[in-house]
Write an enzyme that holds these catalytic residues in place. Structure first.
Site, mmCIF file in Angstrom:
data_model
loop_
_atom_site.group_PDB
_atom_site.id
_atom_site.type_symbol
_atom_site.label_atom_id
_atom_site.label_comp_id
_atom_site.label_asym_id
_atom_site.label_seq_id
_atom_site.Cartn_x
_atom_site.Cartn_y
_atom_site.Cartn_z
ATOM 1 N N HIS B 69 5.651 5.047 16.393
ATOM 2 C CA HIS B 69 4.426 4.545 15.424
ATOM 3 C C HIS B 69 4.616 3.218 14.768
ATOM 4 C CE1 HIS B 69 3.007 8.478 16.591
ATOM 5 N NE2 HIS B 69 1.780 8.251 16.265
ATOM 6 N N PRO B 70 3.684 2.573 14.366
ATOM 7 C CA PRO B 70 4.072 1.102 13.739
ATOM 8 C C PRO B 70 3.899 1.666 12.226
ATOM 9 C CG PRO B 70 1.528 1.405 13.900
ATOM 10 C CD PRO B 70 2.201 2.629 14.790
ATOM 11 N N GLN B 90 -6.037 1.604 10.749
ATOM 12 C CA GLN B 90 -5.537 0.919 9.531
ATOM 13 C C GLN B 90 -6.463 0.135 8.856
ATOM 14 O OE1 GLN B 90 -1.594 -0.492 9.431
ATOM 15 N NE2 GLN B 90 -0.887 1.017 10.903
ATOM 16 N N PHE B 121 6.954 5.950 8.217
ATOM 17 C CA PHE B 121 6.043 6.825 7.618
ATOM 18 C C PHE B 121 4.755 7.045 8.522
ATOM 19 C CE2 PHE B 121 2.677 7.453 4.546
ATOM 20 C CZ PHE B 121 3.007 8.520 3.868
ATOM 21 N N VAL B 122 4.597 8.088 8.923
ATOM 22 C CA VAL B 122 3.212 8.334 9.492
ATOM 23 C C VAL B 122 2.460 9.211 8.921
ATOM 24 C CG1 VAL B 122 2.375 9.169 11.757
ATOM 25 C CG2 VAL B 122 4.419 8.003 11.701
ATOM 26 N N CYS B 124 -2.178 10.383 8.994
ATOM 27 C CA CYS B 124 -3.391 10.360 9.643
ATOM 28 C C CYS B 124 -4.323 9.440 8.334
ATOM 29 C CB CYS B 124 -4.025 11.717 9.777
ATOM 30 S SG CYS B 124 -5.774 11.427 10.543
#
Lengths: 175, 175
Positions: B69-70, B90, B121-122, B124
């Site tokens: 994940h970015p 985003q 850090f992911v 939603c």
């Protein structure tokens, strides 16, 4: 573009995944998992950690890894949509220059194989000549799905090892 | 491009992976694993099978999923190199339009987070506003790596669920 291991050890995760993301065809998850073990002693340690990760996947994950591989001399090859690595491997193996009869035979074998196992036939073409590949698919058709998933995964590892050795300078030969 | 489930059930594995390969960011292995369960009753079954697959991954695989994940409002976002899905998410969250002070704060928090957990850090962002996101990263910094891997994975599932609902027509609402 053979890279010394010291340079590999300087890569951040994103760079590592960019460079090693296709060591296992379309499975950047392997590179992302293996990066955790940086710094590496040598390319063989990168290989061992990748193989270990593949072995730890649940059976559904192992099957999925196989499923992300292209058919041998299949429609992606014919339409020029293989990854660079697969394209080079399939071309060098001679599998993209079959006679019409051989092409038909391979298509029939590929179809039977995929209909039985629900993933494509994967073999390290750089370690096998045409006859061994045809013999291999015929012999492996007799395996159970569980056996064949593991046999296919061993081929994925062989392909991965050679791809890693294309990227990283192995340094001194192993004694 | 909302697709009825009947159309999804006609896709071969390659087409399925092409369409659903980024439901979990950069993890086409999830789509390749889930395709095995086609035909699906509805989009919720695709989601459930994906969540099940994520849960079955070894801890190294769960971490690797997060690692693909970015960073939130990180260098990929700034240089316009996010996947289409991440870029849209985003942007809509407002996280790409922070004040200079907020940007610096987020960068500091992201750095602490990644140095502790070795993955980004992911969260939603479609289900959280800016304040909740900042509070989230601060609170989650206190977790152990093992706890945080699982918390992150639950966010991956929420993101995946919304992405699947962007692709597949849910049909009748669930009663």
């Amino acid at each position: 573009m053979s890279m010394p291991i010291a340079r590999v050890n300087e890569l951040d995760c994103e760079e590592f995944v960019q460079i090693f993301g296709n060591a296992v065809e379309h499975c950047s998850i392997c590179a992302a998992a293996v990066w955790r073990h940086s710094p590496f002693n040598d390319v063989y340690q990168i290989y061992n950690k990748t193989a270990e990760f593949l072995d730890q996947l649940p059976i559904s994950g192992k099957e999925a890894v196989l499923r992300l591989h292209p058919d041998l001399a299949g429609k992606l090859a014919i339409s020029g949509r293989l990854t660079n690595e697969s394209s080079r491997e399939q071309t060098l193996s001679g599998m993209l220059a079959l006679s019409e009869t051989e092409k038909e035979m391979l298509e029939r074998l590929n179809t039977s194989y995929k209909s039985k196992f629900k993933f494509p036939f994967v073999i390290c073409v750089r370690e096998n000549k045409k006859k061994a590949i045809f013999d291999g698919i015929r012999a492996r058709l007799a395996n159970t799905p569980e056996e064949e998933t593991l046999v296919g995964l061993e081929e994925v590892k062989k392909i991965c090892r050679l791809r890693l050795l294309d990227i990283v300078d192995p340094g001194c030969p192993k004694l």
